[in-house]
Design an enzyme around this catalytic site. Structure first.
Site, mmCIF file in Angstrom:
data_model
loop_
_atom_site.group_PDB
_atom_site.id
_atom_site.type_symbol
_atom_site.label_atom_id
_atom_site.label_comp_id
_atom_site.label_asym_id
_atom_site.label_seq_id
_atom_site.Cartn_x
_atom_site.Cartn_y
_atom_site.Cartn_z
ATOM 1 N N CYS A 113 0.737 -1.270 0.121
ATOM 2 C CA CYS A 113 0.022 0.059 0.035
ATOM 3 C C CYS A 113 0.869 1.358 0.036
ATOM 4 O O CYS A 113 1.610 1.566 -0.937
ATOM 5 C CB CYS A 113 -1.002 -0.099 1.091
ATOM 6 S SG CYS A 113 -2.321 1.227 1.097
ATOM 7 N N ASP A 161 -9.414 -3.197 -7.377
ATOM 8 C CA ASP A 161 -9.090 -2.468 -6.316
ATOM 9 C C ASP A 161 -9.640 -0.842 -6.617
ATOM 10 O O ASP A 161 -9.531 -0.277 -7.674
ATOM 11 C CB ASP A 161 -7.484 -1.970 -6.569
ATOM 12 C CG ASP A 161 -6.760 -1.279 -5.145
ATOM 13 O OD1 ASP A 161 -7.588 -0.608 -4.741
ATOM 14 O OD2 ASP A 161 -5.784 -1.492 -4.843
ATOM 15 N N HIS A 192 -8.217 -4.080 -2.814
ATOM 16 C CA HIS A 192 -6.942 -3.307 -2.318
ATOM 17 C C HIS A 192 -6.736 -4.209 -0.984
ATOM 18 O O HIS A 192 -7.338 -4.814 -0.235
ATOM 19 C CB HIS A 192 -7.269 -1.755 -1.856
ATOM 20 C CG HIS A 192 -6.095 -1.057 -1.562
ATOM 21 N ND1 HIS A 192 -5.090 -0.773 -2.444
ATOM 22 C CD2 HIS A 192 -5.611 -0.526 -0.387
ATOM 23 C CE1 HIS A 192 -4.129 -0.129 -2.079
ATOM 24 N NE2 HIS A 192 -4.393 0.021 -0.678
#
Length: 225
Positions: A113, A161, A192
Site C-alpha cells: 500500500c 481495487d 486493495h
C-alpha cells in the site's frame, strides 16, 4: 519535528542469524500484527528484516485497528505524511541495514500500500538489490520513474481495487512489459490490501496465497538467502 529523532527500525533475524536484508515498508496502519507477521515470515525464510516507522514525525508509535474506524483514523494520520521524508527514511534504513555485519548477499525493499509506493520510489531513487511493490497507488502516475530502476522489480495489484482502477493497472502492465527485470501480477478477483490477513474487509485468502508464493519465489531468484 516535535523534538523527536528518528527511531531505530526494529529487526527480525533469521534462525541462522545472518542473511540478505529486506526493508519492509508499512501500510497506513503502522507496525501492527500484520506487518510483524510478514517480518517474521521473511525472517523465517532467511532474511534480516528492518521495519522503519514512517509516521514518527507526526504520530510516533502509530498503529490502528483494521475496521472502518481504524481505516479512517489511519487515513487522517497518512494525510500529514510527507512522501519525500518517508522516502529518505526508507533509503536511510536500507543503508543502515547493509552496514550490519549480519547482512550478507545484498538488501532489498518490499512494501504494501503506502509502502508499495515507497518501495517503487526507493527503487527509482536509490540502489536496492531488489524491490517488491504491493498495490502502490502512486505507481501508475509515476511510470516515468520506471526507466531509472535497474534492479529486479515485482509489482502486485488487485483487479478489483477501488483505489487503483483497472485501467491504471493496465498502464503499469504495458510499461513493465518492456522493462528488463520487471514483472507484474494482477489478482483479478482481489481488491486493495488483499494480502492483509488481519483486515477482514480487505483480505482475499486465495489471492494472498498466490501473490505471496510469487513474491517468495521472486526473492529466491533475485535475493537468495
Amino acid at each position: 519535528m516535535n523534538g523527536l529523532s528518528r527511531p531505530d527500525a526494529p529487526l527480525w533475524r533469521p534462525p541462522s542469524g545472518r542473511g540478505p536484508g529486506l526493508v519492509l515498508i508499512q501500510e497506513i496502519f503502522g507496525l501492527d500484527d500484520y506487518l510483524r507477521s510478514v517480518a517474521a515470515d521473511l525472517a523465517g525464510r532467511g532474511y534480516v528484516v528492518a521495519v522503519p516507522e514512517l509516521f514518527w514525525r507526526t504520530s510516533p508509535g502509530w498503529s490502528s485497528a483494521h475496521d472502518e474506524a481504524g481505516v479512517a483514523a489511519s487515513m487522517q494520520v497518512a494525510s500529514t505524511f510527507d512522501p519525500e521524508l518517508g522516502l529518505s527514511d526508507v533509503l536511510a534504513t536500507l543503508a543502515r541495514l547493509r552496514a550490519l555485519p549480519e547482512v550478507t548477499g545484498g538488501a532489498g525493499v518490499l512494501g504494501f500500500c503506502l509502502g508499495g509506493s515507497l518501495a517503487y520510489a526507493a527503487a527509482a531513487a536509490g540502489d536496492p538489490d531488489v524491490a517488491v511493490s504491493f498495490y502502490g497507488s502512486t505507481v501508475p502516475s509515476e511510470l516515468a520513474e520506471l526507466p531509472k530502476i535497474t534492479c529486479p522489480v515485482q509489482f502486485h495489484f488487485g483487479g478489483q481495487d477501488p483505489f487503483i482502477p483497472r485501467p491504471d493497472v493496465a498502464s503499469v502492465e504495458a510499461a513493465v512489459a518492456s522493462h528488463p527485470g520487471a514483472e507484474i501480477h494482477v489478482q483479478e478477483e482481489a481488491g486493495h490490501a488483499f494480502h492483509n490477513h488481519v483486515a477482514p474487509m480487505f483480505h482475499h485468502p486465495e489471492a494472498a496465497a498466490r501473490a505471496w508464493d510469487l513474491t517468495t519465489e521472486f526473492l529466491r531468484r533475485t535475493l537468495p538467502s
